[in-house]
Motif scaffolding. Structure first.
Motif, mmCIF file in Angstrom:
data_model
loop_
_atom_site.group_PDB
_atom_site.id
_atom_site.type_symbol
_atom_site.label_atom_id
_atom_site.label_comp_id
_atom_site.label_asym_id
_atom_site.label_seq_id
_atom_site.Cartn_x
_atom_site.Cartn_y
_atom_site.Cartn_z
ATOM 1 N N UNK A 1 112.149 3.329 -92.045
ATOM 2 C CA UNK A 1 111.778 2.018 -91.504
ATOM 3 C C UNK A 1 110.352 2.050 -90.969
ATOM 4 N N UNK A 2 110.012 3.084 -90.199
ATOM 5 C CA UNK A 2 108.659 3.187 -89.646
ATOM 6 C C UNK A 2 107.612 3.268 -90.747
ATOM 7 N N UNK A 3 107.924 3.976 -91.825
ATOM 8 C CA UNK A 3 107.003 4.074 -92.954
ATOM 9 C C UNK A 3 106.810 2.705 -93.611
ATOM 10 N N UNK A 4 107.903 1.960 -93.774
ATOM 11 C CA UNK A 4 107.804 0.615 -94.360
ATOM 12 C C UNK A 4 107.025 -0.324 -93.452
ATOM 13 N N UNK A 5 107.223 -0.207 -92.152
ATOM 14 C CA UNK A 5 106.459 -1.026 -91.204
ATOM 15 C C UNK A 5 104.971 -0.766 -91.400
ATOM 16 N N UNK A 6 104.607 0.506 -91.503
ATOM 17 C CA UNK A 6 103.198 0.853 -91.720
ATOM 18 C C UNK A 6 102.654 0.213 -92.995
ATOM 19 N N UNK A 7 103.467 0.189 -94.047
ATOM 20 C CA UNK A 7 103.030 -0.433 -95.300
ATOM 21 C C UNK A 7 102.832 -1.933 -95.138
ATOM 22 N N UNK A 8 103.767 -2.607 -94.460
ATOM 23 C CA UNK A 8 103.637 -4.047 -94.240
ATOM 24 C C UNK A 8 102.398 -4.367 -93.400
ATOM 25 N N UNK A 9 102.170 -3.569 -92.367
ATOM 26 C CA UNK A 9 100.999 -3.789 -91.512
ATOM 27 C C UNK A 9 99.714 -3.554 -92.308
ATOM 28 N N UNK A 10 99.711 -2.564 -93.189
ATOM 29 C CA UNK A 10 98.534 -2.310 -94.026
ATOM 30 C C UNK A 10 98.241 -3.516 -94.924
ATOM 31 N N UNK A 11 99.282 -4.127 -95.479
ATOM 32 C CA UNK A 11 99.085 -5.327 -96.305
ATOM 33 C C UNK A 11 98.534 -6.466 -95.442
ATOM 34 N N UNK A 12 99.104 -6.633 -94.260
ATOM 35 C CA UNK A 12 98.624 -7.688 -93.357
ATOM 36 C C UNK A 12 97.155 -7.466 -93.009
ATOM 37 N N UNK A 13 96.801 -6.233 -92.710
ATOM 38 C CA UNK A 13 95.404 -5.929 -92.385
ATOM 39 C C UNK A 13 94.486 -6.164 -93.574
ATOM 40 N N UNK B 1 94.978 -8.397 -95.958
ATOM 41 C CA UNK B 1 94.841 -9.858 -96.065
ATOM 42 C C UNK B 1 93.869 -10.394 -95.016
ATOM 43 N N UNK B 2 93.951 -9.856 -93.807
ATOM 44 C CA UNK B 2 93.011 -10.251 -92.745
ATOM 45 C C UNK B 2 91.587 -9.864 -93.114
ATOM 46 N N UNK B 3 91.427 -8.636 -93.602
ATOM 47 C CA UNK B 3 90.096 -8.144 -93.969
ATOM 48 C C UNK B 3 89.488 -8.919 -95.141
ATOM 49 N N UNK B 4 90.349 -9.560 -95.925
ATOM 50 C CA UNK B 4 89.864 -10.397 -97.031
ATOM 51 C C UNK B 4 89.407 -11.767 -96.538
ATOM 52 N N UNK B 5 89.486 -11.985 -95.217
ATOM 53 C CA UNK B 5 88.980 -13.218 -94.636
ATOM 54 C C UNK B 5 90.031 -14.236 -94.249
ATOM 55 N N UNK B 6 91.298 -13.892 -94.399
ATOM 56 C CA UNK B 6 92.357 -14.812 -94.004
ATOM 57 C C UNK B 6 92.535 -14.800 -92.492
ATOM 58 N N UNK B 7 92.788 -15.956 -91.929
ATOM 59 C CA UNK B 7 93.031 -16.092 -90.499
ATOM 60 C C UNK B 7 94.302 -15.326 -90.125
ATOM 61 N N UNK B 8 94.272 -14.629 -89.000
ATOM 62 C CA UNK B 8 95.437 -13.839 -88.592
ATOM 63 C C UNK B 8 96.671 -14.704 -88.350
ATOM 64 N N UNK B 9 96.495 -15.932 -87.865
ATOM 65 C CA UNK B 9 97.649 -16.825 -87.698
ATOM 66 C C UNK B 9 98.277 -17.154 -89.048
ATOM 67 N N UNK B 10 97.448 -17.330 -90.062
ATOM 68 C CA UNK B 10 97.926 -17.608 -91.409
ATOM 69 C C UNK B 10 98.671 -16.399 -91.975
ATOM 70 N N UNK B 11 98.107 -15.210 -91.794
ATOM 71 C CA UNK B 11 98.751 -13.982 -92.260
ATOM 72 C C UNK B 11 100.093 -13.805 -91.563
ATOM 73 N N UNK B 12 100.123 -14.016 -90.257
ATOM 74 C CA UNK B 12 101.367 -13.877 -89.499
ATOM 75 C C UNK B 12 102.419 -14.869 -89.985
ATOM 76 N N UNK B 13 102.025 -16.122 -90.167
ATOM 77 C CA UNK B 13 102.971 -17.140 -90.639
ATOM 78 C C UNK B 13 103.522 -16.764 -92.012
ATOM 79 N N UNK B 14 102.651 -16.282 -92.898
ATOM 80 C CA UNK B 14 103.097 -15.898 -94.236
ATOM 81 C C UNK B 14 104.088 -14.736 -94.175
ATOM 82 N N UNK B 15 103.826 -13.754 -93.329
ATOM 83 C CA UNK B 15 104.754 -12.626 -93.209
ATOM 84 C C UNK B 15 106.087 -13.054 -92.615
ATOM 85 N N UNK B 16 106.033 -13.909 -91.619
ATOM 86 C CA UNK B 16 107.284 -14.372 -91.023
ATOM 87 C C UNK B 16 108.110 -15.158 -92.040
ATOM 88 N N UNK B 17 107.445 -16.026 -92.796
ATOM 89 C CA UNK B 17 108.159 -16.804 -93.801
ATOM 90 C C UNK B 17 108.663 -15.919 -94.939
#
Length: 89
Positions: A9-21, A23-39
């Motif tokens: 589980x911890x390894x998968x969490x790290x992978x999800x966070x890496x994807x989120x980061x 997406x953020x680094x590509x210029x997406x707003x963090x609120x948008x990234x968070x909403x997309x992950x939650x959905x």
């Protein structure tokens, strides 16, 4: 040596966070990234409960919301132990 469930589980969490980061680094707003992950998570939870052609009724929504609350509480307990091991404010 098979990793434990928690280690997996911890390894998968790290992978999800890496994807989120990424997406953020590509210029997406963090609120948008968070909403997309939650959905996306809600979409997957719905799939597990109801399949591809289904949806959740009110009771199903409540059960999944309770599971999210439980997991978020566990995460916060882990973070509290990590960042405040002495239990001080």
């Amino acid at each position: 040596d098979t990793p434990s469930r928690d280690e997996q589980i911890l390894s998968m969490i790290d992978e999800f966070v890496a994807v989120a980061n990424r997406l953020k680094d590509e210029g997406n707003d963090t609120d948008l990234v968070n909403a997309a992950f939650m959905l996306a998570s809600g979409n997957y939870a719905t799939f597990l409960a109801a399949g591809n052609q289904g949806y959740l009724k009110e009771d199903g929504i409540r059960k999944i919301a309770e599971a999210y609350k439980h997991n978020l509480t566990l995460l916060q307990d882990l973070k509290k132990a990590q960042f405040n091991p002495d239990g001080k404010n």
